[in-house]
Design a protein around this motif. Structure first.
Motif, PDB file in Angstrom:
ATOM      1  N   PRO A 152      11.607   2.370   2.019  1.00  0.00           N
ATOM      2  CA  PRO A 152      11.922   2.807   0.656  1.00  0.00           C
ATOM      3  C   PRO A 152      11.890   4.325   0.529  1.00  0.00           C
ATOM      4  O   PRO A 152      11.094   5.007   1.183  1.00  0.00           O
ATOM      5  CB  PRO A 152      10.807   2.169  -0.188  1.00  0.00           C
ATOM      6  CG  PRO A 152      10.278   1.059   0.646  1.00  0.00           C
ATOM      7  CD  PRO A 152      10.418   1.506   2.064  1.00  0.00           C
ATOM      8  N   SER A 153      12.760   4.849  -0.299  1.00  0.00           N
ATOM      9  CA  SER A 153      12.705   6.274  -0.614  1.00  0.00           C
ATOM     10  C   SER A 153      11.722   6.468  -1.762  1.00  0.00           C
ATOM     11  O   SER A 153      11.505   5.572  -2.569  1.00  0.00           O
ATOM     12  CB  SER A 153      14.096   6.785  -1.019  1.00  0.00           C
ATOM     13  OG  SER A 153      14.588   6.052  -2.131  1.00  0.00           O
ATOM     14  N   GLY A 154      11.102   7.639  -1.827  1.00  0.00           N
ATOM     15  CA  GLY A 154      10.119   7.885  -2.874  1.00  0.00           C
ATOM     16  C   GLY A 154       8.737   7.417  -2.452  1.00  0.00           C
ATOM     17  O   GLY A 154       8.567   6.742  -1.434  1.00  0.00           O
ATOM     18  N   SER A 155       7.747   7.764  -3.229  1.00  0.00           N
ATOM     19  CA  SER A 155       6.366   7.462  -2.884  1.00  0.00           C
ATOM     20  C   SER A 155       5.962   6.058  -3.337  1.00  0.00           C
ATOM     21  O   SER A 155       6.626   5.446  -4.182  1.00  0.00           O
ATOM     22  CB  SER A 155       5.424   8.488  -3.529  1.00  0.00           C
ATOM     23  OG  SER A 155       5.316   8.245  -4.924  1.00  0.00           O
ATOM     24  N   TYR A 156       4.853   5.594  -2.771  1.00  0.00           N
ATOM     25  CA  TYR A 156       4.320   4.284  -3.163  1.00  0.00           C
ATOM     26  C   TYR A 156       3.852   4.274  -4.610  1.00  0.00           C
ATOM     27  O   TYR A 156       3.802   3.227  -5.255  1.00  0.00           O
ATOM     28  CB  TYR A 156       3.166   3.902  -2.238  1.00  0.00           C
ATOM     29  CG  TYR A 156       1.975   4.829  -2.333  1.00  0.00           C
ATOM     30  CD1 TYR A 156       0.943   4.588  -3.220  1.00  0.00           C
ATOM     31  CD2 TYR A 156       1.895   5.972  -1.549  1.00  0.00           C
ATOM     32  CE1 TYR A 156      -0.138   5.450  -3.325  1.00  0.00           C
ATOM     33  CE2 TYR A 156       0.822   6.839  -1.648  1.00  0.00           C
ATOM     34  CZ  TYR A 156      -0.183   6.576  -2.529  1.00  0.00           C
ATOM     35  OH  TYR A 156      -1.245   7.432  -2.646  1.00  0.00           O
ATOM     36  N   LEU A 157       3.517   5.458  -5.147  1.00  0.00           N
ATOM     37  CA  LEU A 157       3.099   5.543  -6.548  1.00  0.00           C
ATOM     38  C   LEU A 157       4.278   5.343  -7.491  1.00  0.00           C
ATOM     39  O   LEU A 157       4.146   4.745  -8.554  1.00  0.00           O
ATOM     40  CB  LEU A 157       2.445   6.902  -6.820  1.00  0.00           C
ATOM     41  CG  LEU A 157       1.116   7.174  -6.099  1.00  0.00           C
ATOM     42  CD1 LEU A 157       0.670   8.611  -6.324  1.00  0.00           C
ATOM     43  CD2 LEU A 157       0.046   6.209  -6.583  1.00  0.00           C
ATOM     44  N   GLU A 158       5.441   5.841  -7.083  1.00  0.00           N
ATOM     45  CA  GLU A 158       6.636   5.716  -7.915  1.00  0.00           C
ATOM     46  C   GLU A 158       7.281   4.339  -7.801  1.00  0.00           C
ATOM     47  O   GLU A 158       7.793   3.812  -8.791  1.00  0.00           O
ATOM     48  CB  GLU A 158       7.658   6.790  -7.521  1.00  0.00           C
ATOM     49  CG  GLU A 158       7.225   8.213  -7.749  1.00  0.00           C
ATOM     50  CD  GLU A 158       8.259   9.192  -7.230  1.00  0.00           C
ATOM     51  OE1 GLU A 158       8.875   9.892  -8.058  1.00  0.00           O
ATOM     52  OE2 GLU A 158       8.469   9.247  -5.997  1.00  0.00           O
ATOM     53  N   PHE A 159       7.264   3.784  -6.595  1.00  0.00           N
ATOM     54  CA  PHE A 159       7.974   2.523  -6.349  1.00  0.00           C
ATOM     55  C   PHE A 159       7.051   1.516  -5.650  1.00  0.00           C
ATOM     56  O   PHE A 159       7.300   1.127  -4.501  1.00  0.00           O
ATOM     57  CB  PHE A 159       9.220   2.784  -5.503  1.00  0.00           C
ATOM     58  CG  PHE A 159      10.150   3.804  -6.079  1.00  0.00           C
ATOM     59  CD1 PHE A 159      10.980   3.481  -7.144  1.00  0.00           C
ATOM     60  CD2 PHE A 159      10.182   5.093  -5.568  1.00  0.00           C
ATOM     61  CE1 PHE A 159      11.849   4.424  -7.678  1.00  0.00           C
ATOM     62  CE2 PHE A 159      11.042   6.047  -6.099  1.00  0.00           C
ATOM     63  CZ  PHE A 159      11.865   5.715  -7.163  1.00  0.00           C
ATOM     64  N   PRO A 160       5.994   1.085  -6.328  1.00  0.00           N
ATOM     65  CA  PRO A 160       5.030   0.180  -5.678  1.00  0.00           C
ATOM     66  C   PRO A 160       5.622  -1.157  -5.258  1.00  0.00           C
ATOM     67  O   PRO A 160       5.250  -1.701  -4.221  1.00  0.00           O
ATOM     68  CB  PRO A 160       3.942   0.009  -6.743  1.00  0.00           C
ATOM     69  CG  PRO A 160       4.602   0.333  -8.041  1.00  0.00           C
ATOM     70  CD  PRO A 160       5.611   1.388  -7.717  1.00  0.00           C
ATOM     71  N   ASP A 161       6.556  -1.703  -6.042  1.00  0.00           N
ATOM     72  CA  ASP A 161       7.134  -3.005  -5.700  1.00  0.00           C
ATOM     73  C   ASP A 161       7.963  -2.926  -4.422  1.00  0.00           C
ATOM     74  O   ASP A 161       7.877  -3.804  -3.558  1.00  0.00           O
ATOM     75  CB  ASP A 161       7.991  -3.524  -6.855  1.00  0.00           C
ATOM     76  CG  ASP A 161       7.166  -3.908  -8.066  1.00  0.00           C
ATOM     77  OD1 ASP A 161       6.050  -4.417  -7.883  1.00  0.00           O
ATOM     78  OD2 ASP A 161       7.619  -3.689  -9.210  1.00  0.00           O
TER      79      ASP A 161
END
Length: 222
Positions: A21-30
Motif C-alpha cells: 500500500p502507498s501511504g502510512s499505516y496511520l492513514e490507511f490502516p485497512d
C-alpha cells in the motif's frame, strides 16, 4: 484509573509479489491490515495470526498459537545467526517487541525502536519501592518523574529527542503508581504463560534449545 501493560512481540513480513500500500499505516490502516495478513500467510503463518491492533506489527503473546510461535522461533534462530555463530547454542537475544501501556481502555504508549520483551525489568524497576527513574525501553524513551503516589511519563523531553514511531496522544501522562504496579504483575503472569508455551514447543518439536524461555524473554546478551 484502569491501567494495563500488554506484552507484545514484533513480527513483520514483506512479500515482493504483493502490492504494498502507498501511504502510512496511520492513514490507511485497512489496506495495510489486508497486506499484512496476506504477507503473513505467504510467509507460512496461519490466517488467525492477527496483530494486536489493525495494521500494526505487534502481536499479543497470549494470542499466538503454537504453530505460529514455532514459526517465530525458527525465524529467531535464523535472524540471530552470524558468520561466527551458527548454532542454537549461540542464541542470546530477547524477542523484539515490548509492552503497550493501556490507560482507561486506550492504547497510550507503544514499544519503540529496539524494544524487547526483556524490558519488563525496566517496568519492574519503575514501580519498585526504590522507584528507579532511569527508564529505557527502546528509543526514544520518555523522561520519568516519580512522585509519592504517581509516575509521570514526559514524552516531550524524551531521551534521545526523536519522534515516536507509534505517536503518543499527549506530551505527558500521569499514572497511579499502585495501579501500574498491578499492571506490571499481570504482564509478568502473561510472560509466565508464554514461558511455558515456549518450553512445551521446544520439547514437542525436539528443538533442544537450552533455556529457550529465558533467552527469548529475558535474553543473555547483556
Amino acid at each position: 484509573m484502569k491501567i494495563e501493560l500488554i506484552p507484545v512481540i514484533e513480527v513483520s513480513n514483506y512479500d515482493e509479489d504483493l502490492e504494498m500500500p502507498s501511504g502510512s499505516y496511520l492513514e490507511f490502516p485497512d489496506k495495510w491490515e489486508r497486506y499484512n495478513i496476506s504477507a503473513n500467510v505467504k510467509a507460512g503463518f496461519s490466517e488467525s495470526f492477527r496483530a494486536y491492533f489493525k495494521s500494526s506489527f505487534f502481536y499479543r503473546i497470549t494470542e499466538i498459537s503454537d504453530a505460529d510461535l514455532l514459526k517465530i522461533i525458527h525465524r529467531e534462530i535464523e535472524i540471530q545467526q552470524t558468520e561466527e555463530n551458527r548454532g542454537i547454542d549461540d542464541l542470546a537475544c530477547s524477542m523484539d517487541g515490548g509492552y503497550i501501556l493501556k490507560i482507561n481502555d486506550v492504547d497510550t504508549y507503544f514499544p519503540q525502536c529496539c524494544g524487547r520483551l526483556k524490558h519488563i525489568t525496566e517496568w519492574e524497576d519503575l514501580v519498585s519501592d526504590e522507584g528507579n527513574s532511569c527508564f529505557y525501553t527502546g528509543h526514544p524513551s520518555p523522561k520519568i518523574e516519580i512522585q509519592e503516589d504517581t509516575i509521570i511519563f514526559d514524552f516531550l523531553h524524551s531521551m534521545p529527542q526523536e519522534s515516536y514511531a507509534y505517536p503518543v496522544l499527549e506530551d505527558q501522562i500521569e499514572v497511579d503508581k499502585e495501579s501500574l504496579k498491578t499492571a506490571v504483575d499481570n504482564a509478568k503472569k502473561e510472560l509466565q504463560y508464554f514461558s511455558q508455551q515456549l518450553i512445551r514447543i521446544n520439547k514437542k518439536e525436539n528443538l533442544n534449545i537450552p533455556e529457550i524461555d529465558k533467552i527469548f524473554i529475558y535474553g543473555i546478551d547483556d
